[in-house]
Each structure stands twice: as C-alpha cells, then as structure tokens.
Design a protein around this motif. Structure first.
Motif, PDB file in Angstrom:
ATOM      1  N   ALA A  60      21.836  12.179  10.407  1.00  0.00           N
ATOM      2  CA  ALA A  60      22.363  13.317   9.654  1.00  0.00           C
ATOM      3  C   ALA A  60      23.741  12.999   9.088  1.00  0.00           C
ATOM      4  O   ALA A  60      24.046  13.333   7.934  1.00  0.00           O
ATOM      5  N   ILE A  61      24.577  12.340   9.896  1.00  0.00           N
ATOM      6  CA  ILE A  61      25.917  11.972   9.435  1.00  0.00           C
ATOM      7  C   ILE A  61      25.818  10.962   8.287  1.00  0.00           C
ATOM      8  O   ILE A  61      26.489  11.095   7.257  1.00  0.00           O
ATOM      9  N   ALA A  62      24.978   9.947   8.477  1.00  0.00           N
ATOM     10  CA  ALA A  62      24.837   8.904   7.443  1.00  0.00           C
ATOM     11  C   ALA A  62      24.266   9.476   6.150  1.00  0.00           C
ATOM     12  O   ALA A  62      24.759   9.182   5.053  1.00  0.00           O
ATOM     13  N   MET A  63      23.233  10.296   6.271  1.00  0.00           N
ATOM     14  CA  MET A  63      22.617  10.884   5.076  1.00  0.00           C
ATOM     15  C   MET A  63      23.570  11.846   4.379  1.00  0.00           C
ATOM     16  O   MET A  63      23.672  11.877   3.154  1.00  0.00           O
ATOM     17  N   GLY A  64      24.280  12.659   5.174  1.00  0.00           N
ATOM     18  CA  GLY A  64      25.249  13.583   4.591  1.00  0.00           C
ATOM     19  C   GLY A  64      26.371  12.854   3.875  1.00  0.00           C
ATOM     20  O   GLY A  64      26.792  13.251   2.783  1.00  0.00           O
ATOM     21  N   LEU A  65      26.857  11.775   4.493  1.00  0.00           N
ATOM     22  CA  LEU A  65      27.903  10.973   3.858  1.00  0.00           C
ATOM     23  C   LEU A  65      27.396  10.348   2.566  1.00  0.00           C
ATOM     24  O   LEU A  65      28.120  10.311   1.555  1.00  0.00           O
ATOM     25  N   GLY A  66      26.160   9.866   2.585  1.00  0.00           N
ATOM     26  CA  GLY A  66      25.584   9.296   1.374  1.00  0.00           C
ATOM     27  C   GLY A  66      25.489  10.314   0.252  1.00  0.00           C
ATOM     28  O   GLY A  66      25.794  10.015  -0.905  1.00  0.00           O
ATOM     29  N   GLY A  67      25.074  11.541   0.600  1.00  0.00           N
ATOM     30  CA  GLY A  67      25.011  12.604  -0.405  1.00  0.00           C
ATOM     31  C   GLY A  67      26.378  12.960  -0.951  1.00  0.00           C
ATOM     32  O   GLY A  67      26.530  13.202  -2.153  1.00  0.00           O
ATOM     33  N   TYR A  68      27.374  12.975  -0.067  1.00  0.00           N
ATOM     34  CA  TYR A  68      28.745  13.287  -0.497  1.00  0.00           C
ATOM     35  C   TYR A  68      29.265  12.241  -1.474  1.00  0.00           C
ATOM     36  O   TYR A  68      29.802  12.564  -2.537  1.00  0.00           O
ATOM     37  N   LEU A  69      29.089  10.965  -1.116  1.00  0.00           N
ATOM     38  CA  LEU A  69      29.586   9.886  -1.969  1.00  0.00           C
ATOM     39  C   LEU A  69      28.853   9.842  -3.306  1.00  0.00           C
ATOM     40  O   LEU A  69      29.458   9.573  -4.345  1.00  0.00           O
ATOM     41  N   ALA A  70      27.542  10.107  -3.284  1.00  0.00           N
ATOM     42  CA  ALA A  70      26.778  10.105  -4.526  1.00  0.00           C
ATOM     43  C   ALA A  70      27.259  11.211  -5.462  1.00  0.00           C
ATOM     44  O   ALA A  70      27.422  10.991  -6.673  1.00  0.00           O
ATOM     45  N   ALA A  71      27.496  12.408  -4.894  1.00  0.00           N
ATOM     46  CA  ALA A  71      27.964  13.518  -5.721  1.00  0.00           C
ATOM     47  C   ALA A  71      29.377  13.263  -6.236  1.00  0.00           C
ATOM     48  O   ALA A  71      29.695  13.597  -7.389  1.00  0.00           O
ATOM     49  N   ARG A  72      30.235  12.675  -5.414  1.00  0.00           N
ATOM     50  CA  ARG A  72      31.589  12.342  -5.869  1.00  0.00           C
ATOM     51  C   ARG A  72      31.534  11.307  -6.991  1.00  0.00           C
ATOM     52  O   ARG A  72      32.303  11.382  -7.963  1.00  0.00           O
ATOM     53  N   THR A  73      30.641  10.337  -6.859  1.00  0.00           N
ATOM     54  CA  THR A  73      30.492   9.321  -7.902  1.00  0.00           C
ATOM     55  C   THR A  73      30.046   9.951  -9.215  1.00  0.00           C
ATOM     56  O   THR A  73      30.554   9.587 -10.287  1.00  0.00           O
ATOM     57  N   ASP A  74      29.107  10.892  -9.142  1.00  0.00           N
ATOM     58  CA  ASP A  74      28.648  11.584 -10.359  1.00  0.00           C
ATOM     59  C   ASP A  74      29.800  12.324 -11.032  1.00  0.00           C
ATOM     60  O   ASP A  74      29.938  12.291 -12.259  1.00  0.00           O
ATOM     61  N   MET A 133      28.890  14.917 -24.870  1.00  0.00           N
ATOM     62  CA  MET A 133      28.621  14.676 -23.453  1.00  0.00           C
ATOM     63  C   MET A 133      27.179  15.039 -23.110  1.00  0.00           C
ATOM     64  O   MET A 133      26.493  14.307 -22.392  1.00  0.00           O
ATOM     65  N   LYS A 134      26.731  16.166 -23.635  1.00  0.00           N
ATOM     66  CA  LYS A 134      25.404  16.661 -23.266  1.00  0.00           C
ATOM     67  C   LYS A 134      24.285  15.971 -24.024  1.00  0.00           C
ATOM     68  O   LYS A 134      23.267  15.580 -23.433  1.00  0.00           O
ATOM     69  N   TYR A 135      24.461  15.798 -25.335  1.00  0.00           N
ATOM     70  CA  TYR A 135      23.339  15.347 -26.152  1.00  0.00           C
ATOM     71  C   TYR A 135      23.382  13.865 -26.507  1.00  0.00           C
ATOM     72  O   TYR A 135      22.350  13.279 -26.837  1.00  0.00           O
ATOM     73  N   GLU A 136      24.554  13.248 -26.439  1.00  0.00           N
ATOM     74  CA  GLU A 136      24.620  11.798 -26.636  1.00  0.00           C
ATOM     75  C   GLU A 136      24.467  11.063 -25.312  1.00  0.00           C
ATOM     76  O   GLU A 136      23.690  10.123 -25.186  1.00  0.00           O
ATOM     77  N   LEU A 137      25.211  11.531 -24.297  1.00  0.00           N
ATOM     78  CA  LEU A 137      25.222  10.836 -23.013  1.00  0.00           C
ATOM     79  C   LEU A 137      24.276  11.449 -21.993  1.00  0.00           C
ATOM     80  O   LEU A 137      23.997  10.828 -20.958  1.00  0.00           O
ATOM     81  N   GLY A 138      23.811  12.676 -22.258  1.00  0.00           N
ATOM     82  CA  GLY A 138      22.913  13.333 -21.315  1.00  0.00           C
ATOM     83  C   GLY A 138      23.578  13.724 -20.015  1.00  0.00           C
ATOM     84  O   GLY A 138      22.949  13.704 -18.950  1.00  0.00           O
ATOM     85  N   LEU A 139      24.862  14.081 -20.067  1.00  0.00           N
ATOM     86  CA  LEU A 139      25.618  14.415 -18.871  1.00  0.00           C
ATOM     87  C   LEU A 139      25.950  15.901 -18.829  1.00  0.00           C
ATOM     88  O   LEU A 139      26.375  16.483 -19.817  1.00  0.00           O
ATOM     89  N   GLU A 140      25.726  16.519 -17.676  1.00  0.00           N
ATOM     90  CA  GLU A 140      26.130  17.896 -17.427  1.00  0.00           C
ATOM     91  C   GLU A 140      27.277  17.874 -16.427  1.00  0.00           C
ATOM     92  O   GLU A 140      27.283  17.074 -15.495  1.00  0.00           O
ATOM     93  N   GLU A 141      28.235  18.778 -16.602  1.00  0.00           N
ATOM     94  CA  GLU A 141      29.372  18.801 -15.688  1.00  0.00           C
ATOM     95  C   GLU A 141      28.919  19.186 -14.287  1.00  0.00           C
ATOM     96  O   GLU A 141      28.316  20.247 -14.095  1.00  0.00           O
ATOM     97  N   PRO A 142      29.175  18.341 -13.290  1.00  0.00           N
ATOM     98  CA  PRO A 142      28.786  18.685 -11.913  1.00  0.00           C
ATOM     99  C   PRO A 142      29.576  19.876 -11.395  1.00  0.00           C
ATOM    100  O   PRO A 142      30.710  20.117 -11.816  1.00  0.00           O
ATOM    101  N   GLU A 143      28.974  20.623 -10.499  1.00  0.00           N
ATOM    102  CA  GLU A 143      29.676  21.740  -9.883  1.00  0.00           C
ATOM    103  C   GLU A 143      30.846  21.206  -9.046  1.00  0.00           C
ATOM    104  O   GLU A 143      30.730  20.156  -8.409  1.00  0.00           O
ATOM    105  N   PRO A 144      31.968  21.932  -9.021  1.00  0.00           N
ATOM    106  CA  PRO A 144      33.139  21.456  -8.277  1.00  0.00           C
ATOM    107  C   PRO A 144      32.867  21.220  -6.791  1.00  0.00           C
ATOM    108  O   PRO A 144      33.425  20.300  -6.192  1.00  0.00           O
ATOM    109  N   LYS A 145      32.004  22.046  -6.196  1.00  0.00           N
ATOM    110  CA  LYS A 145      31.725  21.937  -4.758  1.00  0.00           C
ATOM    111  C   LYS A 145      30.441  21.170  -4.483  1.00  0.00           C
ATOM    112  O   LYS A 145      29.910  21.226  -3.376  1.00  0.00           O
ATOM    113  N   ARG A 146      29.961  20.449  -5.469  1.00  0.00           N
ATOM    114  CA  ARG A 146      28.684  19.758  -5.336  1.00  0.00           C
ATOM    115  C   ARG A 146      28.690  18.737  -4.206  1.00  0.00           C
ATOM    116  O   ARG A 146      27.737  18.652  -3.430  1.00  0.00           O
TER     117      ARG A 146
END
Length: 231
Positions: A60-74, A133-146
C-alpha cells in the motif's frame, strides 16, 4: 407543447476509477499469491496472516507513493509545457497562429472562416495558450490535490483488495482449507469489482465483470505458481 430538457450524463471521475482499479487489482492478486504460495509450506495460517499483513502494508505504501509521484510528474510536465507555450506565442506568434489554423482545418472548418476564428482565439493570450495546451498537446490541467488524492486512493484500495484474499486465513486455521476459500472469495471479489467498474465507466457491467475475473484470476494464478516455485 412541453419540451423535455435533455440531460447529458457523462462520467467525470475517470482518474478516481483508474486509481481504484490500480490499487484493487494489485491488492487482490499480490497478497493472494503470497498467501497461496505459503499455504503449502506452513502447518497453520498464523504465519500466512503475518506475512500477508506485512505485504499489504508495504504494498500500500509503495503503490501510494507511486501514484503520488506519477501525479506530481503530470503536474510538473503540464507546468513546464504551459511556460513553453507562453514563450512561443510571444516569440513566434505567426507560427503559433498557423498551428491554430491547422487544428481548425483538421476539424474541417471552412477556409473562409478559419482566419476569423484564429483571430478570435488569439485575441486573448490566456485563451490562446489554453487552446494550444488542450488541442495541440492534448494536456488538461491536473487538479491541485491530484497527487495527494491519488496516493490515498491507490493505497486504501490496495489495502481493501489485499484483505479480501487474506481474510479466510484469519478465520480458518488449516492452510489448505483457507486456500480453497481464498480462491473462491478472490474470484467473487474480482467479479463484483469488475461489475461495479463497468457500471461506473458506462461499459457493459457483466462483460466488465467477466473480463476482470478472467484477467485478474489469470494474474493471480501466475503469481501463485511463481510464489510456489520460490517458496
């Protein structure tokens, strides 16, 4: 004549469901494989429960940390691309305007209105950048608390998923019997999980249920045989 208002129903929690799927699917398979692998090597289930709980905590710790880092990277990737787009509309506006026009042409806008549409979009720099950002790069702004929400969701889902196949070992002392019950409980949980996932995502619930059961069961079976070989 009364005109009924049409209400569009769209699912807007795809990130949440994705995190739950990641956590639950791993939680249902990895602890099951560990417990099943140990079942044939220990006389009772107490050691299986201790090892399983330790694995659930670590997983749970490893998976949660992985999710946190992935969202921060996004989020960091989005921020860097946002800065780059602002720089480009200042330094090479003509080229950026042409990119907007190319996007509109891909959408089959009539050529006679492309120029006016480009002018309307590029009149405001923030709107221009958001369009790119949206239509050329296909990026949506991530939620601040994501990042925080993702880590908690994945971690808790992993714990819930992991307790399910481990629960028979907590209630039954004989390891062989506990393994048989754990297999049945895990397959039922995979089926229910797949059905609920299908309901939320708009796919066919029973199809999703069977797919989840087959894929998850196969993954758990492979992990079980690997655990048995190692143990």
């Amino acid at each position: 004549m009364t005109v009924e208002r049409h209400e569009e129903k769209h699912f807007n929690a795809s990130d949440l469901i994705r995190d739950i799927v990641i956590g639950m699917s791993d939680g249902l398979t990895v602890p099951f494989a560990l417990a099943a692998g140990l079942s044939g090597t220990v006389p009772n289930t107490s050691l299986v429960v201790v090892a399983g709980m330790a694995e659930i905590a670590a997983g749970a710790i490893a998976m949660g940390l992985g999710g946190y880092l992935a969202a921060r990277t996004d989020r960091e990737h989005y921020a860097s691309e946002l800065v780059r787009e602002h720089e480009e509309i200042r330094e090479i506006p003509d080229q950026e305007r042409e990119e907007v026009a190319d996007i509109l042409r891909e959408w089959h806008f009539p050529e006679e209105i492309v120029e006016s549409a480009v002018d309307a979009i590029c009149r405001d720099s923030d709107r221009w950048v958001q369009f790119m950002m949206k239509y050329e790069l296909g990026l949506e702004e991530p939620e601040p608390k994501r990042a925080r929400n993702s880590s908690l969701t994945i971690g808790l889902s992993y714990i819930i998923g992991g307790v399910i196949p481990l629960s028979p070992y907590m209630l039954i002392r004989q390891s062989g019997t506990a393994l048989s019950v754990s297999v049945i409980v895990t397959l039922i949980a995979l089926f229910v999980f797949g059905y609920v996932k299908g309901r939320f995502t708009g796919t066919r619930p029973f199809r999703s249920a069977w797919q989840t059961t087959i894929v998850g069961g196969a993954a758990a079976g492979i992990a079980f045989f690997i655990a048995r070989l190692i143990s």
